[in-house]
Scaffold this active site. Structure first.
Site, mmCIF file in Angstrom:
data_model
loop_
_atom_site.group_PDB
_atom_site.id
_atom_site.type_symbol
_atom_site.label_atom_id
_atom_site.label_comp_id
_atom_site.label_asym_id
_atom_site.label_seq_id
_atom_site.Cartn_x
_atom_site.Cartn_y
_atom_site.Cartn_z
ATOM 1 N N ILE A 97 4.727 -4.334 10.101
ATOM 2 C CA ILE A 97 5.020 -3.769 8.780
ATOM 3 C C ILE A 97 4.630 -2.310 8.891
ATOM 4 O O ILE A 97 3.455 -1.957 8.934
ATOM 5 C CB ILE A 97 4.262 -4.514 7.675
ATOM 6 C CG1 ILE A 97 4.772 -5.959 7.593
ATOM 7 C CG2 ILE A 97 4.448 -3.815 6.329
ATOM 8 C CD1 ILE A 97 4.066 -6.813 6.555
ATOM 9 N N TYR A 140 -12.684 -4.247 -3.382
ATOM 10 C CA TYR A 140 -13.710 -3.724 -4.287
ATOM 11 C C TYR A 140 -14.788 -4.756 -4.620
ATOM 12 O O TYR A 140 -15.977 -4.490 -4.436
ATOM 13 C CB TYR A 140 -13.122 -3.166 -5.588
ATOM 14 C CG TYR A 140 -14.168 -2.533 -6.483
ATOM 15 C CD1 TYR A 140 -14.746 -1.315 -6.139
ATOM 16 C CD2 TYR A 140 -14.594 -3.165 -7.638
ATOM 17 C CE1 TYR A 140 -15.728 -0.745 -6.933
ATOM 18 C CE2 TYR A 140 -15.574 -2.607 -8.436
ATOM 19 C CZ TYR A 140 -16.138 -1.403 -8.081
ATOM 20 O OH TYR A 140 -17.112 -0.847 -8.867
ATOM 21 N N ARG A 194 -9.654 -0.625 3.804
ATOM 22 C CA ARG A 194 -9.362 -0.399 2.380
ATOM 23 C C ARG A 194 -10.048 -1.411 1.465
ATOM 24 O O ARG A 194 -10.298 -1.116 0.300
ATOM 25 C CB ARG A 194 -7.844 -0.445 2.129
ATOM 26 C CG ARG A 194 -7.094 0.789 2.630
ATOM 27 C CD ARG A 194 -5.605 0.684 2.309
ATOM 28 N NE ARG A 194 -4.846 1.830 2.788
ATOM 29 C CZ ARG A 194 -4.484 2.874 2.045
ATOM 30 N NH1 ARG A 194 -4.844 2.929 0.774
ATOM 31 N NH2 ARG A 194 -3.770 3.855 2.551
ATOM 32 N N LYS A 247 -0.642 -10.011 8.240
ATOM 33 C CA LYS A 247 -0.478 -8.595 8.569
ATOM 34 C C LYS A 247 -1.870 -8.081 8.919
ATOM 35 O O LYS A 247 -2.767 -8.065 8.072
ATOM 36 C CB LYS A 247 0.090 -7.816 7.392
ATOM 37 C CG LYS A 247 0.151 -6.298 7.642
ATOM 38 C CD LYS A 247 0.580 -5.532 6.400
ATOM 39 C CE LYS A 247 0.543 -4.025 6.644
ATOM 40 N NZ LYS A 247 0.893 -3.246 5.436
ATOM 41 N N THR A 250 0.827 -1.204 0.000
ATOM 42 C CA THR A 250 0.000 0.000 0.000
ATOM 43 C C THR A 250 0.858 1.249 0.000
ATOM 44 O O THR A 250 0.618 2.188 -0.773
ATOM 45 C CB THR A 250 -0.911 0.012 1.248
ATOM 46 O OG1 THR A 250 -1.722 -1.153 1.231
ATOM 47 C CG2 THR A 250 -1.795 1.237 1.267
ATOM 48 N N TYR A 284 -2.777 -10.219 4.099
ATOM 49 C CA TYR A 284 -2.895 -8.829 4.529
ATOM 50 C C TYR A 284 -4.364 -8.511 4.747
ATOM 51 O O TYR A 284 -5.146 -8.482 3.798
ATOM 52 C CB TYR A 284 -2.275 -7.939 3.449
ATOM 53 C CG TYR A 284 -2.290 -6.448 3.690
ATOM 54 C CD1 TYR A 284 -2.559 -5.883 4.929
ATOM 55 C CD2 TYR A 284 -1.992 -5.579 2.632
ATOM 56 C CE1 TYR A 284 -2.548 -4.512 5.123
ATOM 57 C CE2 TYR A 284 -1.961 -4.203 2.820
ATOM 58 C CZ TYR A 284 -2.251 -3.679 4.059
ATOM 59 O OH TYR A 284 -2.247 -2.310 4.249
#
Length: 326
Positions: A215, A119, A150, A173, A56, A145
């Site tokens: 991270i 999405y 997001r 993560k 990202t 992740y």
């Protein structure tokens, strides 16, 4: 010791501590590989425990196939095995994710960071099938992740239970900022996974409650400080870790004023590390944000006394140590 136990031990020894999520430098609209290599060299010299490229923070969705390959190759070549390199290869297309993951493996990354599909918001069954398909086609170690803010999807414990059956998946993560998760998951899954935070503001809490590392975005600016905080967590000294976290708090807050990686690129620009350029639809920082970043950076002491090198402590020992100190 069984082969699986040996593999798990090696994983915990390889992926831990402060792992910088690298921004991708741009200049005149092009990827600036020279600035990228210089940033990697500086991060390693400052003692960082690992690097993530094309995540990202690296603005991966705006990179072309060729640019992703260039960035991954340059990061791997510059690090030259001195620290582990994890490449962000996830997309919302299973087919594309397989292709990116295979290419990253071929260029020598140590693991892939694969985001849950965004999405299109798949069901939990769709998420499991996504990772099963990738694992069947590419033999890379994978960090899943999870960043619902997001992607619009979150992983349930039942889904993580199913993902535990996929040998390629070595860790997670977690960027939810939910501090109830690391201890609960660590107790439920033991040493099966390596748990990494993806949220600087709660990284201290995450790593005193069962996490193995972070991270991190802020470690791009203060790698020594972030490494020292994680070293303190691993040796069971939450008081020292809290003191370092408190020193980072104001700067972390400044980095959260606008969408990542816009603020951290501005901070690195102030430090002379790279241009502040981002790609549309992102734009450079607003004046108020720039002022806040400058103020926070001016009072941030980024160079603590170097912490002594420590090997990762097994997860059960970290939890027991945390219980004694908190």
């Amino acid at each position: 010791m069984t082969p699986k136990a040996v593999t798990t031990e090696r994983i915990h020894q390889r992926f831990f501590g402060a792992i910088s999520a690298l921004p991708t430098p741009f200049g005149n609209g092009e990827v600036d590989l020279r600035s990228l290599a210089a940033l990697v060299e500086w991060q390693i010299a400052e003692g960082i425990n690992g690097l993530v490229t094309c995540g990202t923070t690296g603005e991966a969705p705006t990179l072309s196939w060729h640019e992703r390959i260039m960035v991954i190759r340059k990061t791997v070549a510059t690090s030259n095995g001195r620290v582990p390199v994890i490449a962000g290869t996830g997309t919302n297309s299973t087919e594309s994710t397989v292709a990116f993951t295979a290419a990253a493996r071929d260029f020598g990354v140590d693991a892939a960071l694969i985001v849950t599909p965004y999405y299109n918001r798949p069901s939990q069954a769709g998420i499991v099938r996504h990772f099963e398909t990738i694992a069947a086609k590419v033999d890379s170690p994978v960090f899943v992740y999870n960043v619902p803010s997001r992607t619009g999807v979150d992983l349930t414990p039942a889904t993580i239970e199913q993902l535990a059956a996929i040998p390629n998946i070595i860790g997670f993560k977690d960027a939810t900022g939910d501090l109830s998760r690391p201890m609960a998951f660590a107790q439920r899954f033991g040493d099966r996974f390596t748990w990494l935070s993806g949220h600087d503001a709660t990284a201290f809490g995450f790593n005193t409650m069962g996490g193995s590392g972070t991270i991190s975005v802020v470690s791009n600016v203060a790698p020594r400080l972030c490494v020292a905080m994680h070293d303190a967590c691993r040796r069971g000294d939450p008081h020292a870790a809290r003191e370092i976290h408190n020193r980072l708090t104001k700067f972390i807050a400044a980095l959260e004023l606008e969408t990542n990686p816009v603020p951290v690129k501005h901070a690195l620009h102030l430090m002379g590390k790279m241009p502040p350029d981002v790609r549309l639809p992102l734009v450079e920082v607003e004046p108020n944000t720039a002022s806040a970043i400058g103020d926070a950076l001016s009072v941030l002491d980024t160079h603590p006394h170097p912490a002594r090198a420590l090997r990762p402590v097994p997860l059960a020992a970290r939890i027991a140590s945390t219980s004694r100190h908190l």
